[in-house]
Design an enzyme around this catalytic site. Sequence first.
Site: not given
Ligand code: TNX
Length: 523
Positions: A332
């Site tokens: 992300e």
């Molecule tokens: C996605 S999974 C994210 C996290 C969040 C999570 C909450 C991922 C690699 N990144 O930053 O905490 O969703 O479910």
Amino acid sequence: MIRSLKYYFATLFIGILILSCSEDINIDLKKEDIIPLPRRIQVAQGSFEMTASTPINLLGDETKLRPLAEYFNAQIAKATGFELTARSKSGASNGINLFLEENTDNRFSEDYSIEVVKQNLVISADTEAGLFYGIQTLLQMLPPEIHADGVQDVQWLVGTGTIRDRPSYEYRGAMLDVARHFFDVADVKKVIDYVSAYKLNRLHLHLTDDQGWRIEIKSWPDLTAVGGQTQVGGGEGGFYTQEQYQEIVDYAASRYVTIVPEIDLPGHTNAALAAYPELNCNNQSPDLYTGIEVGFSTLCTDKEIVYEFVDDVIRELAAMTPGEYIHIGGDESHATKKEDYIKFMNRTQEIVQNHGKKSIGWDEIATASMLEGNVVQFWASEENAKKGVLQNAKLILSPAKKTYLDMQYDSTSRIGLHWAAYIEADSAYLWEPDEYVPGIKKENIYGIEGPLWTETVITMDDIEYLMFPRLTAIAEIAWTSKDNREWESYSERLAKHAEVWDVKDINYYQSPKINWDLEEIEQ
Ligand code: TNX
């Protein structure tokens, strides 16, 4: 005289009858609540009884076997009121036998077997890890009261028969996010106990994120002094000193769990940017962040100081991490330009390699060039997972719709998120790693992991509520072979196994998908 002789024989006869009855208690090993289910169970007549005078015979290298005997004793001492005497022996004899075969062809094997007859119980394995798993199975074969805090009036019987067992996947993990909410060393040790009881062998610690930096880095002290000060919701946060991290690593190792530390880069870095403005493109420190949005922060990938920073952090972390992997995040990074992201992830993998470790990254890392031996952790994008396979990377599967321990069970769950799915106890169990992403086969899969993100998770009670009964699903999928897995068998074993959670005072979710009424099941 004759009368008293008759009386004598009559009492003797009754005595023998009582004795032989107690020896003949039958326990059907196939009906035991063993999770994950072993590969093969053969049932025999009768039972083995563990008493205060049962010895533990150490067959093999005593220095390796003693800690395992001590671990077993520590697990049973409170409930039984005794500890078993461990002694070196050259062959199996009456008692509990730990047999370390150490066949050099199987140096990495986690297989074990247990053979139980009336007078003796033998756990055999090629490695200490295998014996540790055998001990976990034995603990599950004993009555659930074995986990009680005080002495129980229980006969410690184990069913006779044979168990042969081996894991399906090498990497069997859970993740704890200590960045969104901080959990102290004692809590992490509890989580290590939970994962190791179900034969998982990795604990991934998500040590840094926008809301907090949780690991002391001596060359950049403000990461924790500033970046560790708070957490989601504005609470006081916290961090592990290097000594405390070492304590976690050592405790995990004593339970055959490898810690996989994660420094999430180049996004999810607000806490680091708040501590060191020079890591930011505008040279200004943002405020500390206590919300739960994602995707807004990034290190300034054009600055050399950023790579010096990454090098220092990875150097210090690698020096205190015995495991072969460092997790470098990579998810992300919406505030990083695509070409900057690729350049940064490529350079960071090299830095990790220079410090003698391999990298794991969330699936976006596969958009960069994977260095040989590095691992892609699939969580959302099947396309990225396939890109990883095309680059010959191994995959850890953590599909958010199945393995995310922070997802709510249903819309009424008191905590958890639901952006990926609601994940009920059955949904967490009913999927196959080698069928989940078309084109990804068993040989591409290093293993599976259940991540527990902690935006909504504050206490140990919260952790337990979200983990149980889903951590057990992850364990059974990672361990038990596909053709041995079946929801009906698993859910029945779970219902019985809940007695262990009751005894241990573990706060599990009473899923309506499971019939928890043991009397009904037994009919
Ligand atoms: C996605 S999974 C994210 C996290 C969040 C999570 C909450 C991922 C690699 N990144 O930053 O905490 O969703 O479910």
